[in-house]
Write a protein that holds these residues in place. Structure first.
Motif, PDB file in Angstrom:
ATOM      1  N   SER A   1     -12.842 -24.914  38.859  1.00 37.43           N
ATOM      2  CA  SER A   1     -13.102 -25.450  37.526  1.00 37.43           C
ATOM      3  C   SER A   1     -11.866 -26.154  36.972  1.00 37.43           C
ATOM      4  O   SER A   1     -10.748 -25.660  37.096  1.00 37.43           O
TER       5      SER A   1
ATOM      6  N   LEU B   1     -11.766 -20.756  32.087  1.00 41.16           N
ATOM      7  CA  LEU B   1     -13.005 -19.990  32.037  1.00 41.16           C
ATOM      8  C   LEU B   1     -12.992 -19.031  30.860  1.00 41.16           C
ATOM      9  O   LEU B   1     -11.938 -18.636  30.364  1.00 41.16           O
TER      10      LEU B   1
ATOM     11  N   ASN C   1      -7.050 -19.244  36.479  1.00 39.22           N
ATOM     12  CA  ASN C   1      -7.890 -19.035  37.663  1.00 39.22           C
ATOM     13  C   ASN C   1      -7.026 -18.783  38.894  1.00 39.22           C
ATOM     14  O   ASN C   1      -7.323 -17.931  39.743  1.00 39.22           O
TER      15      ASN C   1
ATOM     16  N   TYR D   1     -18.371 -18.968  43.715  1.00 36.51           N
ATOM     17  CA  TYR D   1     -16.925 -18.723  43.775  1.00 36.51           C
ATOM     18  C   TYR D   1     -16.154 -20.036  43.717  1.00 36.51           C
ATOM     19  O   TYR D   1     -15.194 -20.172  42.941  1.00 36.51           O
TER      20      TYR D   1
ATOM     21  N   LEU E   1     -16.317 -21.660  40.175  1.00 38.53           N
ATOM     22  CA  LEU E   1     -15.442 -21.021  39.188  1.00 38.53           C
ATOM     23  C   LEU E   1     -13.973 -21.277  39.509  1.00 38.53           C
ATOM     24  O   LEU E   1     -13.180 -21.619  38.627  1.00 38.53           O
ATOM     25  N   ALA E   2     -13.595 -21.099  40.764  1.00 35.27           N
ATOM     26  CA  ALA E   2     -12.189 -21.255  41.144  1.00 35.27           C
ATOM     27  C   ALA E   2     -11.710 -22.686  40.958  1.00 35.27           C
ATOM     28  O   ALA E   2     -10.571 -22.919  40.538  1.00 35.27           O
TER      29      ALA E   2
ATOM     30  N   ALA F   1     -13.368 -13.100  44.070  1.00 32.68           N
ATOM     31  CA  ALA F   1     -12.151 -13.280  44.865  1.00 32.68           C
ATOM     32  C   ALA F   1     -11.983 -12.150  45.873  1.00 32.68           C
ATOM     33  O   ALA F   1     -11.452 -12.360  46.967  1.00 32.68           O
TER      34      ALA F   1
ATOM     35  N   LEU G   1     -14.952 -14.150  38.424  1.00 32.62           N
ATOM     36  CA  LEU G   1     -14.108 -14.770  39.449  1.00 32.62           C
ATOM     37  C   LEU G   1     -13.266 -13.718  40.158  1.00 32.62           C
ATOM     38  O   LEU G   1     -13.067 -13.795  41.380  1.00 32.62           O
TER      39      LEU G   1
ATOM     40  N   ASP H   1     -16.538 -15.076  32.750  1.00 33.96           N
ATOM     41  CA  ASP H   1     -16.412 -15.803  34.012  1.00 33.96           C
ATOM     42  C   ASP H   1     -15.099 -15.486  34.719  1.00 33.96           C
ATOM     43  O   ASP H   1     -15.040 -15.481  35.959  1.00 33.96           O
TER      44      ASP H   1
ATOM     45  N   LEU I   1      -6.938 -15.464  41.501  1.00 38.01           N
ATOM     46  CA  LEU I   1      -7.015 -15.533  42.958  1.00 38.01           C
ATOM     47  C   LEU I   1      -5.758 -14.951  43.595  1.00 38.01           C
ATOM     48  O   LEU I   1      -5.841 -14.245  44.615  1.00 38.01           O
TER      49      LEU I   1
END
Length: 714
Positions: A174, A178, A206, A168, A171-172, A190, A186, A182, A210
């Motif tokens: 990054s 993405l 991203n 997590y 990915l968050a 989340a 994510l 991906d 979230l």
């Protein structure tokens, strides 16, 4: 989060928490199965499985084997149309005639008056498997093992919770956008990891993913600083496109959700009414969002009301881009540069245009402005602009465009060349800024295979899969025979994918092709045409690397009829290599070098190009592109000219690679050594490579394919 997802993304197996017991027999069986599909469990993983209660050990081993088999495409039965492929493939026309004769014989036996078929698809023997998968395996000798066969290591990780949280965060946090898969992952994470606070979420897409999860959980939104951030969040919360490439049909929001979204808009505008300039770009979508948020019911959020007033055209707000365009229209290049300094990323992306239109005196003004904002520009944008500039050193007659949806087209390049002195200074400025931001590694050990991997500036320039590299990456192709394949399984209607290969000479001129209309050409061999895939279908093409006449081999997957790549239940492309005397079935998992999903929106897929150099060595260059094609009946013969021009443009392009950053690190004083299998090292190192090797010293840091974007400075 299921353990199989973790394994496929990281090649790390979440540590089981079951009671202790004797799982040694399960561990031995797991190790044997893994070896059969080209994987190897580390000693720690085998010891962990051996120490588990047998039932739990079986569950964990099942997850490991199932995950890695799916990773290389071995979850399906890859049957070939011709039983003895690559031997015994007939002449194309002769085969069609034999199918026609068989159809007439069957019709006469049944006493039909008019047995004439309308086309190939009406022939009972054509396009459908005539043997079972078991019969195919029985017709082929067992694969002979080779030292060149792929061996990929699978390691023991932390607990499922620890591995889930680590994925997590990766990915968050990054620093690059993405890919679709991906982004979806994510969103799932989340919901699971809502209480985990990432250190930073630099990519706005991203952040919106979230924030949609936080909106649903009743938590405040995270780091919203533009009105478009709120629009993205609303799109994600409505199940729409967070990238804003496609319009979204907004759902109804609860009163609490409306208050949160309107408050976020109000906070952005209250801090700077200049932010209203972003509304016009997405005015129609903001109008639709306003219909769902009812801003007139919330007068305490006047900034939000102003956003929708601009969207409805009741209020004007001039954007920064509009002011820059006005300066360009007045031939005031210095003025345009001054305006764009308020948006550093936009200024850097406009550098080519500014320098093209500037006179000698203005060029220094433009570069001074760029130098002043470099520190505020993300590392990803700096790398992207640096790659663009290196391709402006030499002029070309064509220009290749690629989109975030992996579409591509070619047009004439009418841009004048950039001034050499300005180009040199711009590149030097970016190099210096990136060098200053690069992480400091005391000892860097580099696998040479990773140096030609293109920097992953966006996950949208790649596909999900196994050992898949970003667009423009080059990798060596070893072995005597190259075999690539495509597999698909239709969802609702009969779907016919066609694997084909375009054969080009050293000047990208057409030499020939193999496809369902020509089974053999120039040494290449096609496995036979399958025209439906209710239970899945696979087509192969064999390329004897020492016996093919072409300099370039361009595989493509054409949709002849039915569902698209993003509509079928499954679709993939991959390639494997083997020696002539290895035998084996058409598909052998441990010879698979890479496997990528096919999930684009076009009707023709161009996943990769294989090229032979002057010494006879072959390399693979990833494309990850889709052509629009026709709604139906796409064939390699109808698009070979455009495909050849596109392949030429992309292969002649210079990509910013991992090697570029390694050179910057070396110049900055980092000790860089080359890794070779068996290279001894006693002290912890930072290892940079395609896959993590065994036996690195404790305390070493590892950067492999799934973490390459960590190299790009924030």
């Amino acid at each position: 989060m299921h353990a199989r997802t973790i394994i496929q993304k990281t090649l790390r197996v979440p540590r089981g928490t079951a009671a202790s017991g004797d799982g040694a027999a399960v561990a031995r069986q797991m190790d044997a199965v893994l070896a059969g599909v080209g994987f190897k469990a580390t000693r720690e993983l085998l010891e962990h499985v051996s120490g588990m209660e047998p039932g739990a050990a079986i569950d964990l081993a099942t997850d490991v084997v199932g995950a890695v088999r799916a990773l290389v495409g071995d979850q399906a039965e890859h049957n070939a149309y011709f039983l003895d492929f690559p031997r015994g493939v007939p002449d194309t026309v002769e085969f069609w005639v034999s199918c026609l004769r068989a159809a007439f014989a069957a019709a006469n036996a049944e006493g039909l008056i008019d047995p004439r078929p309308a086309g190939l698809l009406d022939l009972p023997r054509y396009g459908r498997y005539q043997h079972t998968y078991a019969e195919l395996l029985a017709a082929h000798d067992e694969l002979v093992g080779s030292l060149a066969d792929r061996v990929t290591v699978v390691r023991l990780g932390g607990t499922l919770g620890e591995e889930t949280e680590a994925l997590y965060r990766a990915l968050a946090e990054s620093v690059t956008p993405l890919g679709e898969a991906d982004l979806g992952l994510l969103a799932e994470l989340a919901d699971v990891c809502g209480d985990v606070e990432p250190a930073a979420v630099p990519v706005r897409e991203n952040r919106a993913v979230l924030n949609a999860a936080r909106l649903a959980a009743g938590r405040p939104l995270l780091a919203v600083d533009t009105v478009v951030d709120v629009l993205r969040t609303a799109c994600q919360a409505s199940g729409g496109d967070v990238t804003l490439a496609e319009p979204t049909r907004f759902r109804g929001f609860t009163r609490r959700e409306r208050r949160v979204l309107l408050a976020a808009l109000d906070g952005v505008v209250a801090g700077d009414e200049g932010k209203l300039g972003d509304v016009a770009r997405f005015a129609r979508r903001f109008k639709r969002l306003g219909e769902r948020l009812h801003p007139h019911d919330y007068p305490r959020f006047p900034g939000a009301g102003a956003v929708f007033a601009v969207a409805r055209g009741e209020r004007t707000a001039r954007s920064l881009a509009g002011r820059a365009e006005a300066a360009f229209a007045a031939h005031d290049v210095a003025g345009a540069a001054a305006v764009l300094t308020a948006a550093p990323g936009m200024l850097l992306r406009s550098l080519d245009r500014l320098l093209r239109q500037a006179n000698v005196a203005e060029q220094d003004t433009v570069l001074d402005a760029a130098e002043g904002v470099l520190g505020s520009v993300s590392g990803r944008v700096l790398c992207s602009v640096r790659e663009h500039l290196v391709n402006r050193v030499e002029t070309d007659t064509t220009r290749v465009f690629t989109t975030r949806s992996r579409r591509a087209w070619v047009t004439e390049d009418t841009r004048p060349p950039l001034p050499r002195t300005a180009l040199t200074r711009a590149c030097a400025l970016i190099d210096a800024e990136l060098t200053a931001r690069l992480p400091r590694h005391e000892r860097l050990m580099v696998d040479p295979a990773v140096l030609d991997v293109a920097l992953p500036l966006s996950g949208k320039a790649s596909e999900d899969g196994f050992a898949v590299l970003p667009r423009g990456s080059r990798g060596r192709v070893d072995g005597e025979v190259l075999r690539f394949f495509t597999y698909w399984r239709q969802s609702r209607v009969r779907t016919d994918f066609d694997l084909s290969a375009l054969l080009l000479d050293a000047r990208f001129r057409f030499l020939g092709h193999v496809s369902w209309t020509r089974y053999q050409d120039g040494g290449a061999v096609y496995s036979g045409d399958l025209t439906e895939a209710p239970d899945g279908a696979t087509e192969f093409i064999d390329i004897p690397l020492g016996g093919v006449d072409a300099t370039y081999v361009v595989p493509q997957v054409d949709i002849y009829s039915g569902e698209g790549f993003d509509e079928v239940a499954e679709s993939m492309f991959g390639w494997m290599t083997r020696d002539h005397d290895q035998a084996g079935a058409p598909f052998e998992a441990r010879t698979v070098r890479t496997r990528s999903d096919l999930r684009g929106t076009g009707r023709v897929a161009l996943p990769i190009v294989f090229a032979r150099d002057d010494d006879g060595a072959w390399t693979a260059t990833w494309l990850h592109l889709y052509l629009s094609g026709q709604p139906s009946f796409n064939r390699v013969e109808t698009n070979h000219a455009g495909t050849a021009v596109l392949a030429r443009g992309l292969l002649r392009r210079d990509y910013l690679t991992v090697g570029y950053l390694v050179d910057l690190m070396r110049a900055a004083g980092t000790e860089v050594t080359t890794w070779e299998p068996g290279t001894p090292t006693d002290e912890p190192v930072t290892f940079l490579g395609i896959h993590e090797p065994e036996h690195l010293p404790e305390g070493s840091e590892v950067i492999t394919l799934d973490r390459l974007n960590r190299l790009i400075p924030a």
